[in-house]
Motif scaffolding. Sequence first.
Motif, PDB file in Angstrom:
ATOM      1  N   VAL A 144     -63.450  27.186 -81.123  1.00  0.00           N
ATOM      2  CA  VAL A 144     -64.205  26.961 -79.889  1.00  0.00           C
ATOM      3  C   VAL A 144     -64.773  28.282 -79.374  1.00  0.00           C
ATOM      4  O   VAL A 144     -65.938  28.365 -78.960  1.00  0.00           O
ATOM      5  CB  VAL A 144     -63.315  26.300 -78.813  1.00  0.00           C
ATOM      6  CG1 VAL A 144     -64.047  26.248 -77.468  1.00  0.00           C
ATOM      7  CG2 VAL A 144     -62.922  24.897 -79.240  1.00  0.00           C
ATOM      8  N   GLY A 145     -63.941  29.327 -79.389  1.00  0.00           N
ATOM      9  CA  GLY A 145     -64.407  30.641 -78.963  1.00  0.00           C
ATOM     10  C   GLY A 145     -65.531  31.161 -79.839  1.00  0.00           C
ATOM     11  O   GLY A 145     -66.493  31.766 -79.339  1.00  0.00           O
ATOM     12  N   VAL A 146     -65.440  30.925 -81.150  1.00  0.00           N
ATOM     13  CA  VAL A 146     -66.497  31.357 -82.075  1.00  0.00           C
ATOM     14  C   VAL A 146     -67.801  30.637 -81.778  1.00  0.00           C
ATOM     15  O   VAL A 146     -68.880  31.242 -81.780  1.00  0.00           O
ATOM     16  CB  VAL A 146     -66.050  31.118 -83.534  1.00  0.00           C
ATOM     17  CG1 VAL A 146     -67.237  31.260 -84.480  1.00  0.00           C
ATOM     18  CG2 VAL A 146     -64.949  32.094 -83.923  1.00  0.00           C
ATOM     19  N   VAL A 147     -67.713  29.329 -81.501  1.00  0.00           N
ATOM     20  CA  VAL A 147     -68.927  28.560 -81.179  1.00  0.00           C
ATOM     21  C   VAL A 147     -69.576  29.094 -79.907  1.00  0.00           C
ATOM     22  O   VAL A 147     -70.806  29.263 -79.834  1.00  0.00           O
ATOM     23  CB  VAL A 147     -68.582  27.064 -81.030  1.00  0.00           C
ATOM     24  CG1 VAL A 147     -69.765  26.296 -80.460  1.00  0.00           C
ATOM     25  CG2 VAL A 147     -68.183  26.476 -82.380  1.00  0.00           C
ATOM     26  N   LEU A 148     -68.762  29.362 -78.876  1.00  0.00           N
ATOM     27  CA  LEU A 148     -69.303  29.920 -77.634  1.00  0.00           C
ATOM     28  C   LEU A 148     -69.927  31.286 -77.875  1.00  0.00           C
ATOM     29  O   LEU A 148     -71.005  31.601 -77.340  1.00  0.00           O
ATOM     30  CB  LEU A 148     -68.195  30.029 -76.587  1.00  0.00           C
ATOM     31  CG  LEU A 148     -67.682  28.711 -75.991  1.00  0.00           C
ATOM     32  CD1 LEU A 148     -66.466  28.978 -75.102  1.00  0.00           C
ATOM     33  CD2 LEU A 148     -68.784  28.032 -75.195  1.00  0.00           C
TER      34      LEU A 148
END
Length: 392
Positions: A184-188
């Motif tokens: 999720v952090g990578v996508v953001l």
Amino acid sequence: MSIVVYAAAAVLALSAILLFSRPRTALRNPLTASTCAAVVLSAICFFLSAPATLRTVNEVTGVPNFGAPLTYSMISAYSCSLIILLIHWRGGSPAYRQRMVLRAVATYSIVIVAIITLFSQARAGNERLRDLDTYYANTPYMREMIVLYLVGHGACLVVMSILCLRWAREVTGLLRTGLRLILVGVVLDAAGFEIAKAVAIVARWADYDLDFLSTTLAPPVVSAGALVTAVGFVLPRLLPSAVTHWRSLADLRSLTPLWEEVQSVPTAPKPRPSWWYLPAARLHLLEASIHDALLALAPHFDDRVRQISLTTALGSGSSPRQAEVIAEAAMLADAARHATVTDDHPDTTPSTYRLHATSAPGASGLIELAQALGQSPLVTAAREGTVKATRD
């Protein structure tokens, strides 16, 4: 904007402090050390990217926009640290991990040297604290420097995504939850930083103005992405410890009646001042003091008090296990009363009975004993000495 990134940096720094609470242990463990390094570098990146910090760096060095290559180099170091962290987290033979770490360090070292070299060749005399990427998007050497750091960080995100997706299929529990949070952090990060800045820069190349994507959208989104990523890395390592300390706090509260019963025994050692200790350490100290106090009270145990209380508890409808605990608690309360009144042994044959709490694993037996001490009227009678009149 400075407040947003400073807040993100502070939260990340706090996470690093929690992970690095035991420096010697952390430094000996490559996984813990690399986790700390990644979180610390992330906090430094946010701190350096704040406009207030950039202005200070430029003033101290006397070089306009010197904060840019410094921040971009730190972002590249952070990208490298994330890959190293995943290498250690994924595991494998020491030789394999060392080889992969050296490759990552060599690659991003080249990127950092190239960033510094390109900046030194560029003409960037106008200080830009918020829109440097788009303002200098068409400036020779600055353009290449900006693209290079974005490509380096983007490559890190791609590697992280692939490794996390593959590994998430093989693990369960907290580790899988952590990997999902990292994704999720990578996508953001990719959407709010890489894509937003890339679109804004390409728009500048095409003579369009989409600077808001880089100056307004990217900072809060990348801050959220970094925080989520940090939580994904930290959660599997800190949550089990946090749960242990939370349970220790509950056990400390549960043991209060038992400690109040035995702490006045003259030979009972008192726990050292321990308010600065973590709950698990405080619980260990309290358990040790209680066990020592129970050992000191053993000569005062009276089997008759226990037998009378056991019979009474069974007759009152208690289960055999409940009745046994109540009887032990009554015998303990009677022994504590004798030990407090006089140092002499009572005029009865000392019991050889061993309390269940002294042999039960952990604090479970002590907690059962503490609950009986605080709730049973039979224990109150033994504490007041009225059971003695019945047994004579």
